[in-house]
Design a protein around this motif. Structure first.
Motif, PDB file in Angstrom:
ATOM      1  N   ARG A   1     -26.579  -8.460 -16.893  1.00 43.18           N
ATOM      2  CA  ARG A   1     -26.510  -7.652 -15.676  1.00 43.18           C
ATOM      3  C   ARG A   1     -25.106  -7.631 -15.070  1.00 43.18           C
ATOM      4  O   ARG A   1     -24.800  -6.792 -14.235  1.00 43.18           O
ATOM      5  CB  ARG A   1     -27.537  -8.120 -14.648  1.00 43.18           C
ATOM      6  N   GLU A   2     -24.221  -8.547 -15.471  1.00 45.61           N
ATOM      7  CA  GLU A   2     -22.837  -8.541 -14.993  1.00 45.61           C
ATOM      8  C   GLU A   2     -21.895  -7.843 -15.977  1.00 45.61           C
ATOM      9  O   GLU A   2     -20.699  -7.774 -15.735  1.00 45.61           O
ATOM     10  CB  GLU A   2     -22.368  -9.971 -14.739  1.00 45.61           C
ATOM     11  N   ASN A   3     -22.414  -7.377 -17.094  1.00 51.75           N
ATOM     12  CA  ASN A   3     -21.602  -6.681 -18.095  1.00 51.75           C
ATOM     13  C   ASN A   3     -22.459  -5.551 -18.654  1.00 51.75           C
ATOM     14  O   ASN A   3     -23.168  -5.734 -19.633  1.00 51.75           O
ATOM     15  CB  ASN A   3     -21.177  -7.660 -19.197  1.00 51.75           C
ATOM     16  N   LEU A   4     -22.378  -4.385 -18.033  1.00 50.29           N
ATOM     17  CA  LEU A   4     -23.277  -3.292 -18.372  1.00 50.29           C
ATOM     18  C   LEU A   4     -22.678  -2.267 -19.327  1.00 50.29           C
ATOM     19  O   LEU A   4     -23.198  -1.165 -19.449  1.00 50.29           O
ATOM     20  CB  LEU A   4     -23.741  -2.601 -17.082  1.00 50.29           C
ATOM     21  N   ALA A   5     -21.600  -2.617 -20.013  1.00 53.26           N
ATOM     22  CA  ALA A   5     -20.946  -1.661 -20.911  1.00 53.26           C
ATOM     23  C   ALA A   5     -21.902  -1.120 -21.978  1.00 53.26           C
ATOM     24  O   ALA A   5     -21.796   0.037 -22.377  1.00 53.26           O
ATOM     25  CB  ALA A   5     -19.737  -2.314 -21.572  1.00 53.26           C
ATOM     26  N   PHE A   6     -22.829  -1.931 -22.434  1.00 56.63           N
ATOM     27  CA  PHE A   6     -23.789  -1.508 -23.457  1.00 56.63           C
ATOM     28  C   PHE A   6     -25.221  -1.516 -22.942  1.00 56.63           C
ATOM     29  O   PHE A   6     -26.169  -1.575 -23.712  1.00 56.63           O
ATOM     30  CB  PHE A   6     -23.675  -2.403 -24.695  1.00 56.63           C
TER      31      PHE A   6
ATOM     32  N   PRO B   1     -12.219  -6.448  -6.572  1.00 54.10           N
ATOM     33  CA  PRO B   1     -11.595  -7.782  -6.556  1.00 54.10           C
ATOM     34  C   PRO B   1     -12.603  -8.931  -6.489  1.00 54.10           C
ATOM     35  O   PRO B   1     -12.275 -10.056  -6.845  1.00 54.10           O
ATOM     36  CB  PRO B   1     -10.718  -7.758  -5.297  1.00 54.10           C
ATOM     37  N   LEU B   2     -13.837  -8.660  -6.049  1.00 49.68           N
ATOM     38  CA  LEU B   2     -14.854  -9.705  -6.047  1.00 49.68           C
ATOM     39  C   LEU B   2     -15.387  -9.975  -7.449  1.00 49.68           C
ATOM     40  O   LEU B   2     -15.936 -11.033  -7.728  1.00 49.68           O
ATOM     41  CB  LEU B   2     -16.004  -9.319  -5.109  1.00 49.68           C
ATOM     42  N   VAL B   3     -15.214  -9.004  -8.346  1.00 53.41           N
ATOM     43  CA  VAL B   3     -15.657  -9.153  -9.738  1.00 53.41           C
ATOM     44  C   VAL B   3     -14.514  -9.672 -10.605  1.00 53.41           C
ATOM     45  O   VAL B   3     -14.687 -10.578 -11.412  1.00 53.41           O
ATOM     46  CB  VAL B   3     -16.186  -7.804 -10.282  1.00 53.41           C
ATOM     47  N   ASN B   4     -13.337  -9.083 -10.448  1.00 55.26           N
ATOM     48  CA  ASN B   4     -12.152  -9.461 -11.224  1.00 55.26           C
ATOM     49  C   ASN B   4     -10.971  -9.665 -10.289  1.00 55.26           C
ATOM     50  O   ASN B   4     -10.578  -8.737  -9.586  1.00 55.26           O
ATOM     51  CB  ASN B   4     -11.793  -8.360 -12.238  1.00 55.26           C
ATOM     52  N   ALA B   5     -10.417 -10.856 -10.304  1.00 60.27           N
ATOM     53  CA  ALA B   5      -9.230 -11.114  -9.498  1.00 60.27           C
ATOM     54  C   ALA B   5      -8.086 -10.247 -10.029  1.00 60.27           C
ATOM     55  O   ALA B   5      -7.927 -10.092 -11.236  1.00 60.27           O
ATOM     56  CB  ALA B   5      -8.853 -12.591  -9.574  1.00 60.27           C
ATOM     57  N   ASN B   6      -7.319  -9.667  -9.150  1.00 59.30           N
ATOM     58  CA  ASN B   6      -6.190  -8.801  -9.522  1.00 59.30           C
ATOM     59  C   ASN B   6      -6.605  -7.735 -10.530  1.00 59.30           C
ATOM     60  O   ASN B   6      -6.059  -7.665 -11.631  1.00 59.30           O
ATOM     61  CB  ASN B   6      -5.032  -9.631 -10.074  1.00 59.30           C
ATOM     62  N   PRO B   7      -7.558  -6.891 -10.186  1.00 60.58           N
ATOM     63  CA  PRO B   7      -8.084  -5.930 -11.160  1.00 60.58           C
ATOM     64  C   PRO B   7      -7.065  -4.908 -11.664  1.00 60.58           C
ATOM     65  O   PRO B   7      -7.214  -4.394 -12.772  1.00 60.58           O
ATOM     66  CB  PRO B   7      -9.222  -5.235 -10.399  1.00 60.58           C
ATOM     67  N   GLN B   8      -6.011  -4.626 -10.903  1.00 56.51           N
ATOM     68  CA  GLN B   8      -5.005  -3.646 -11.323  1.00 56.51           C
ATOM     69  C   GLN B   8      -4.037  -4.226 -12.357  1.00 56.51           C
ATOM     70  O   GLN B   8      -3.307  -3.498 -13.011  1.00 56.51           O
ATOM     71  CB  GLN B   8      -4.210  -3.139 -10.116  1.00 56.51           C
ATOM     72  N   GLU B   9      -4.046  -5.544 -12.507  1.00 57.72           N
ATOM     73  CA  GLU B   9      -3.116  -6.211 -13.421  1.00 57.72           C
ATOM     74  C   GLU B   9      -3.721  -6.316 -14.821  1.00 57.72           C
ATOM     75  O   GLU B   9      -4.871  -6.716 -14.981  1.00 57.72           O
ATOM     76  CB  GLU B   9      -2.830  -7.617 -12.872  1.00 57.72           C
TER      77      GLU B   9
END
Length: 121
Positions: A55-60, A20-28
């Motif tokens: 560094r905040e988006n490590l998908a690639f 939740p500190l990275v994405n608000a309402n992560p389950q939604e």
């Protein structure tokens, strides 16, 4: 600390994105989440784009180890999704809903016993 040859290293991307500190309402489900993050200010415009190596988006990956084909992969994904959505009607079999996504390290899986019905438009 030495890492043995042949070891698999993975970033806990699911756990990170569900914080939740990275994405608000992560389950939604929120398809506009990254867009709103980009619009938060000029310093955020490039941080939350698909395929961005940050560094905040490590998908690639990140830095010198970032995937060199990430822009092609993102473009390819967009073309495939656009073709599927434009050319087919997709639905689950009667009474079934979207299966829960399962995670193992950096891999995502869905229930392989599910049936997705496709009808060409």
């Amino acid at each position: 600390m030495a890492i043995p040859a042949g070891s698999q290293l993975a970033f806990a991307s699911y756990e990170y994105s569900m914080d939740p500190l990275v994405n608000a309402n992560p389950q939604e489900f929120d398809p506009m989440r990254s867009y709103r993050k980009r619009m938060a200010g000029p310093d955020q415009w490039d941080l939350h784009k698909a395929g961005m190596a940050h560094r905040e988006n490590l998908a690639f990956g990140y830095g010198s180890q970032a995937c060199p084909g990430r822009r092609f992969a993102v473009a390819e994904r967009k073309v495939i999704m656009a073709c599927l959505l434009f050319e087919f009607e997709l639905k689950f079999t009667e009474g079934r809903m979207r299966p829960k996504t399962q995670h193992l390290n950096q891999f995502c899986f869905t229930d392989q016993s599910m049936t997705l019905m496709m009808k060409q438009l």
